[in-house]
Design a protein around this motif. Structure first.
Motif, PDB file in Angstrom:
ATOM      1  N   SER A   8      -2.436  -4.303   1.508  1.00 22.11           N
ATOM      2  CA  SER A   8      -2.544  -3.697   2.420  1.00 22.11           C
ATOM      3  C   SER A   8      -1.747  -3.404   3.925  1.00 22.11           C
ATOM      4  O   SER A   8      -2.943  -5.199   4.747  1.00 22.11           O
ATOM      5  CB  SER A   8      -4.729  -3.034   2.579  1.00 22.11           C
ATOM      6  N   SER A  44       0.769  -1.694   0.086  1.00 22.52           N
ATOM      7  CA  SER A  44       0.444   0.043   0.240  1.00 22.52           C
ATOM      8  C   SER A  44       0.866   0.978  -0.339  1.00 22.52           C
ATOM      9  O   SER A  44       0.308   2.291  -0.942  1.00 22.52           O
ATOM     10  CB  SER A  44      -0.700  -0.046   1.005  1.00 22.52           C
ATOM     11  N   THR A  91      -7.371   1.124   2.013  1.00 15.77           N
ATOM     12  CA  THR A  91      -8.048   1.133   0.760  1.00 15.77           C
ATOM     13  C   THR A  91      -8.853   0.918  -0.459  1.00 15.77           C
ATOM     14  O   THR A  91      -8.666   1.644  -1.140  1.00 15.77           O
ATOM     15  CB  THR A  91      -8.003  -0.666   1.149  1.00 15.77           C
TER      16      THR A  91
END
Length: 821
Positions: A498, A359, A414
């Motif tokens: 993530s 991420s 996200t």
């Protein structure tokens, strides 16, 4: 000097007590009046209200009282109120004692008025016995250095520094990296408002650089901290930048000519930098530095291009680290968090497949200031991905690999990233593989709804593995969709992991330096999660941001403001008053063994074992837990306001009548005693056979107290305090546990059942557990036979007498040596 005549006044409050099936307060008042040294006993409906306090003051003057006992609610509620009351009447506030006959008696024995009244009389008798031995205390006054140290220059540290400086306090902001900004500086946008991250943060970074009351020490580390609240001494190492940051104009000429090319950490390795570099375009301080580990201009000098290119001659390749000594009154720890390394989760192929990224790497790829100028491409072929998958909870909520806790921000990050992709590429197919979506904050659910309206697909289930097509470099994912109850397969161009958040690797070192504790998750532990959420157990130290727990930007900034406000309370005081609950050393008895220094959670005791000069207490650093006194084998330490004699006399008073029917419980002030308060407030009923003795910490619960209670006929003794790793005095209850384990072995050798000494941890929030514990203890008490109690009394009395005789003989043998000396 004539011994002081004791004149004790007892004030019994009716509030919440004298109700059907509860305590007969008139009977309690009459019993108190008959106790030795009590000259007046008064019953009042609301003692804590102004009329009640005025009555206390009037009686102090009328009867010339020199001790006051109030029998009412818990001391955690109104002890400070009554201390102030007696002080206004001219009495030292430490000559006041409180008896909790509401939460610990009336409210938990509603259906047995006779037993509740009997217990209330015992509680008052114990408070009066303690009051006889109370001594006037003088609270320590220490000067405060009007300056603060903020460790860590992320958004929380920046906000805390600005708030303190705007309030008129000198601030030293220490940042380990060459520039402040932290992780927020690497983000493209922030949720839920979708603001440009650096657009929000950049001006605050510049405010720090320009503020006249903030001294920024970037590229620096704290090496040592000593002292105490109001007077900390801090040693900081300013690492050599090899560029004079005050003269550097950030022209970049040195970087242009530097021949050494390295991966750019700020851009997550997607672009390169030189050995002469600036960390980020908006860096503060706005100055270059030399990466001497890779520079060719040192040991031996093989290159001097940067020296020749710098017109202002800012570069000094012989620069050395500098040590800076700081004096500060408070410290705010805002060192941020680390980001989970997904390398161990090999099933996701992070180390094997180019198109599996994290991420944080995605943040740089999508950012307009990133290595691709905001064009989202996949690393393998720089093609724009059409099908993108996010895998949630990587490194979070897993017991075997990663961390067991939720990292708080990953879900919303996200959701934000999915909307960013849709802004850039509306036709992109996006799949989010998740366990749970936690959209709990203000505006979070709206953002989540927008994401779904943009046709982002949320699949409830985490992939088991990822495989790669060797030709196309596309990624194949197999996942169990738990909502649809079927196994599904997806072919994706790009997979984004993530990542969860975790404590920084070097936090342990800083925690040891500052004498602060960490939770089982590794984050720092606050003094109290509800009432003092930004305070460290060590006075004068505060927390801000993700060093305390994972949180988003808004919560980090909020906590930074709270930490600055708490810090300002201290810095605004020229003199700091400290409660007179300190350890006092009797140097005539002290042998300089060093045990007290070893067990002190705050490092407040210094002992030179070799010089044998006796232990010295740094009173301002002492928090009054009493662990040192409980561990001292020579009775050389006295705890102010909680002395051995005061505790022993309470045991005597409690067990004066029918000791075989009573349980003695030592409860720590902050947790188990407060847990008893909660049981009372909740009206949780339990048997009336327990007699509570409050100590500031379970670490104060001395072996001699326990043995004295047994010798006086107590069938059962309870030691209770905060849960392990949740102690208000950092690690003091570890010594309680160690002491109990040692005593269990000793009792067993004496033929006394270990079960008669109970060690139980109860938090302030565990009222039901406290009540159940009291019920369990009563069942255990009933199993103790009169023969056991008599055997215990006899064995312990013999041991005590034998020890006294041994000490007497030892003293007699030393007399000739003393006379000769």
């Amino acid at each position: 000097m004539a011994e002081e005549e004791l004149r004790i006044g007892v004030f019994v409050c009716d509030c919440g007590l004298n109700i059907a099936g509860s305590v007969d307060t008139e009977e309690v008042r009459e019993a108190a009046e008959k106790l030795p040294d009590v000259v007046v006993s008064v019953r009042n409906k609301y003692t804590c209200a102004d009329p009640g306090q005025e009555e206390i003051k009037r009686h102090i003057r009328e009867y010339n009282l020199n001790r006051v006992v109030v029998a009412s609610c818990t001391p955690l509620l109104h002890e400070s109120t009554f201390r102030n009351c007696v002080a206004e009447a001219g009495l030292n506030p430490y000559l006041f004692s409180m008896a909790s006959i509401r939460e610990h008696c009336s409210w938990v024995h509603l259906h047995d008025r006779e037993a509740a009244t009997r217990k209330a009389k015992d509680i008052v008798k114990m408070a009066v016995a303690r009051a006889r031995l109370l001594e006037a205390q003088k609270e320590m006054e220490i000067p405060v250095t009007d300056a603060a140290l903020v460790i860590g220059g992320g958004v929380a540290g920046i906000q805390a520094a600005l708030d303190l400086a705007d309030a008129g306090h000198q601030v030293y902001l220490v940042e380990k990296e060459p520039s402040i900004g932290g992780i927020m500086a690497q983000l493209d946008k922030t949720f839920p408002t979708m603001d440009c991250s650096i657009c929000v943060l950049g001006p605050k970074m510049m405010d720090v650089d320009r503020h006249p009351l903030i001294e920024l020490l970037a590229y620096s580390e704290v090496e040592a901290v000593s002292g105490y609240v109001g007077n900390f001494k801090v040693r900081v190492r300013r690492k050599a930048r090899y560029v004079n940051e005050d003269d550097c104009t950030a022209c970049g000429d040195c970087a242009e000519v530097c021949p050494v090319v390295l991966p750019d950490e700020f851009q997550q390795g997607f672009s390169s930098r030189k050995a002469a570099y600036i960390p980020l375009p908006q860096a503060v301080p706005p100055a270059y530095l030399i990466d001497m580990e890779h520079c060719l201009g040192n040991n031996p000098i093989a290159c001097d291009k940067c020296l020749k290119a710098c017109e202002k001659q800012c570069i000094d390749l012989n620069m050395h680290d500098r040590i800076v000594e700081l004096d500060v009154g408070t410290i705010i720890v805002s060192t941020g968090m680390g980001i989970y390394d997904p390398t161990p989760l090999d099933e996701y192929g992070y180390t094997r497949f180019e198109n599996v990224i994290t991420s944080m790497e995605f943040e740089r790829l999508i950012c307009g200031g990133g290595p691709t100028d905001g064009h989202l491409v996949r690393p393998s072929d720089h093609r724009t991905p059409a099908r993108i998958g996010f895998i949630q909870c990587v490194g979070s909520r897993t017991e075997n690999r990663g961390n067991p806790y939720c990292s708080n921000v990953c879900c919303m990050n996200t959701v934000k990233d999915s909307l960013l992709i849709k802004e850039h590429h509306p036709d992109a197919e996006i799949y989010v593989f998740y366990m749970d979506i936690r959209a709990f904050g203000k505006g979070f659910e709206d953002l989540f709804r927008r994401s779904k309206e943009e046709d982002v697909h949320y699949i409830r289930g985490l992939p088991g593995e990822i495989t790669e097509d060797p030709v196309t470099k596309n990624l194949r994912i197999k996942v169990e969709n738990t909502t649809a109850a079927r196994v599904e397969e997806y072919e994706l161009d790009l997979v984004i992991l993530s990542l969860g958040l975790e404590p920084k690797a070097d936090l342990k070192q800083l925690a040891n330096m500052l004498n602060i504790s960490q939770t089982s998750d590794g984050f720092v532990m606050e003094a109290h999660p509800k009432l003092r959420p930004v305070d460290a157990p060590t006075p004068g130290i505060f927390f801000a941001g993700c060093v305390e727990a994972p949180k988003d930007v808004k919560d980090s900034v909020t906590q930074a403001g709270a930490a600055a406000a708490r810090s300002s309370i201290i810095l605004n005081s020229e003199i700091l008053k400290m409660e007179a609950l300190k350890a006092v050393i009797d140097l005539d008895k002290c042998t300089s063994c060093g045990v007290c220094a070893k067990v002190c959670p705050y490092g407040a005791i210094k002992v030179d074992i070799k010089a044998k000069t006796g232990a010295q207490v740094v009173a301002a650093a002492c928090a009054g837990c009493g662990t040192c006194a409980a561990e001292c084998r020579f009775d050389a330490i006295t705890m102010q306001h909680f002395s051995d004699a005061q505790i022993l006399t309470q045991i005597d008073a409690a067990l004066e009548e029918e000791p075989e029917k009573k349980i003695i419980s030592f409860l720590c002030n902050w947790c188990s005693y407060a847990g008893g308060d909660l049981a009372g407030v909740s009206r949780l009923q339990y048997p009336p056979n327990n007699r509570f003795i409050r100590t500031m910490c379970s670490g104060r619960e001395d072996e001699k107290f326990i043995l004295h209670a047994f010798e006086k006929g107590a069938p059962l003794v309870l030691l209770s305090g905060c849960h392990i790793n949740d102690c208000h005095y950092i690690s003091a209850n570890h010594w309680t546990k160690r002491r109990a384990e040692k005593l269990w072995k000793r009792l067993e050798k004496l033929g006394i059942r270990q079960e008669r000494l109970q060690l139980q941890w109860v938090s302030a929030a565990e009222g039901p557990r406290f009540a159940q514990l009291m019920r369990d203890l009563e069942e255990m008490r009933q199993q103790v036979t009169p023969e056991e109690i008599e055997h215990t009394k006899q064995v312990l009395a013999e041991q005590r007498l034998a020890k006294a005789k041994e000490e007497e003989e030892e003293a007699e043998s030393l007399e000739p040596q003393v006379e000769a000396a």
